[in-house]
Design a protein around this motif. Structure first.
Motif, mmCIF file in Angstrom:
data_model
loop_
_atom_site.group_PDB
_atom_site.id
_atom_site.type_symbol
_atom_site.label_atom_id
_atom_site.label_comp_id
_atom_site.label_asym_id
_atom_site.label_seq_id
_atom_site.Cartn_x
_atom_site.Cartn_y
_atom_site.Cartn_z
ATOM 1 N N TRP A 35 -5.799 -0.684 2.949
ATOM 2 C CA TRP A 35 -5.703 0.745 2.658
ATOM 3 C C TRP A 35 -6.092 1.598 3.849
ATOM 4 C CZ3 TRP A 35 -2.990 1.762 -1.427
ATOM 5 C CH2 TRP A 35 -2.962 0.834 -2.473
ATOM 6 N N GLN A 36 -6.998 1.130 4.681
ATOM 7 C CA GLN A 36 -7.471 1.912 5.815
ATOM 8 C C GLN A 36 -6.332 2.205 6.813
ATOM 9 O OE1 GLN A 36 -8.273 -1.236 5.098
ATOM 10 N NE2 GLN A 36 -7.835 -2.474 6.922
ATOM 11 N N ALA A 64 -8.661 -4.268 -3.423
ATOM 12 C CA ALA A 64 -9.438 -4.173 -2.179
ATOM 13 C C ALA A 64 -8.918 -5.104 -1.085
ATOM 14 C CB ALA A 64 -10.906 -4.476 -2.475
ATOM 15 N N CYS A 84 0.845 -1.213 0.000
ATOM 16 C CA CYS A 84 0.000 0.000 0.000
ATOM 17 C C CYS A 84 0.872 1.251 0.000
ATOM 18 C CB CYS A 84 -0.914 0.032 1.222
ATOM 19 S SG CYS A 84 -2.263 -1.142 1.220
ATOM 20 N N ARG A 118 -7.696 1.509 -4.411
ATOM 21 C CA ARG A 118 -8.455 0.874 -3.330
ATOM 22 C C ARG A 118 -9.541 -0.049 -3.878
ATOM 23 N NH1 ARG A 118 -5.849 4.941 -1.505
ATOM 24 N NH2 ARG A 118 -5.494 5.445 0.678
ATOM 25 N N ARG A 127 -5.971 7.129 -6.199
ATOM 26 C CA ARG A 127 -6.014 6.432 -4.904
ATOM 27 C C ARG A 127 -7.318 5.654 -4.755
ATOM 28 N NH1 ARG A 127 -2.811 11.005 -2.892
ATOM 29 N NH2 ARG A 127 -0.820 10.093 -2.274
ATOM 30 N N GLN A 128 -8.413 6.248 -5.168
ATOM 31 C CA GLN A 128 -9.706 5.548 -5.099
ATOM 32 C C GLN A 128 -9.702 4.323 -6.009
ATOM 33 O OE1 GLN A 128 -12.276 8.845 -6.084
ATOM 34 N NE2 GLN A 128 -12.714 9.299 -3.923
#
Length: 190
Positions: free
Chosen positions: A185-186, A181, A84, A177, A173-174
């Motif tokens: 990323w969080q 998935a 990440c 993610r 970035r979106q």
């Protein structure tokens, strides 16, 4: 016999930067001499010709890239978080006004009509993919790790090329993610 009086690694870095910015086909040996400050005889004695200098410069760049990836993954809290961070860093790099993608990716695209050189570049990229796969294999097993590494490389190519089109860090970035998935990323700060 002439004695080489230069730091080989420094010349490889200077040459890599020139090939990276200008491209293999557009780089002349005169530009190499000027950029490195070396005389033609020194370059030809040490490297042979333009193709050999390009290959050694690209190899040097790839080796430094692999070392950087391996060190980053080893230092991260987890391999997934390290990935990440690496990908997020690539997105951040793409926003720079002097952004120039990745030497390996640019060379892969440029050299489509030069099969020998393209195969050489492909091998360097394959080694990077194998590095990601090896890092993921303990947790995911060999086959799943290879598939995840391939997906990572697809996204890396996407970042490196799409950056010229978009430049939107938030959108990239979106997309990362959404496309990757399975990564944590969080855990990133943004």
């Amino acid at each position: 016999m002439a004695k080489m009086q230069f730091q080989r690694e420094q010349v490889l870095e200077q040459s890599a930067n020139l090939f990276w910015r200008v491209g293999y086909n557009a780089t002349s040996m005169q530009q190499v001499f000027k950029h490195t400050g070396l005389k033609p005889g020194s370059v030809y004695l040490a490297f042979g010709n333009k193709e050999a200098l390009f290959k050694e410069s690209l190899s040097h760049y790839a080796q430094l890239s692999k070392q950087g990836i391996a060190a980053h993954l080893a230092a991260a809290q987890s391999v997934e978080l390290g990935i990440c961070e690496i990908l997020d860093g690539m997105v951040a790099q793409s926003a720079a006004s002097d952004y120039c993608s990745c030497f390996l990716v640019k060379s892969q695209l440029e050299l489509s009509d030069e099969p020998t050189l393209q195969a050489f570049v492909s091998e360097q990229l394959k080694q990077i993919e194998q590095l990601y796969a090896a890092s993921l294999s303990d947790k995911y097993g060999e086959e799943q790790a290879k598939a995840k590494a391939c997906s990572i490389m697809l996204h890396i190519f996407g970042i490196r090329v799409y950056s010229y089109h978009s430049g939107s860090e938030l959108a990239m970035r979106q997309a990362l993610r959404a496309g990757l998935a399975w990564l944590p990323w969080q855990s990133l700060n943004h």
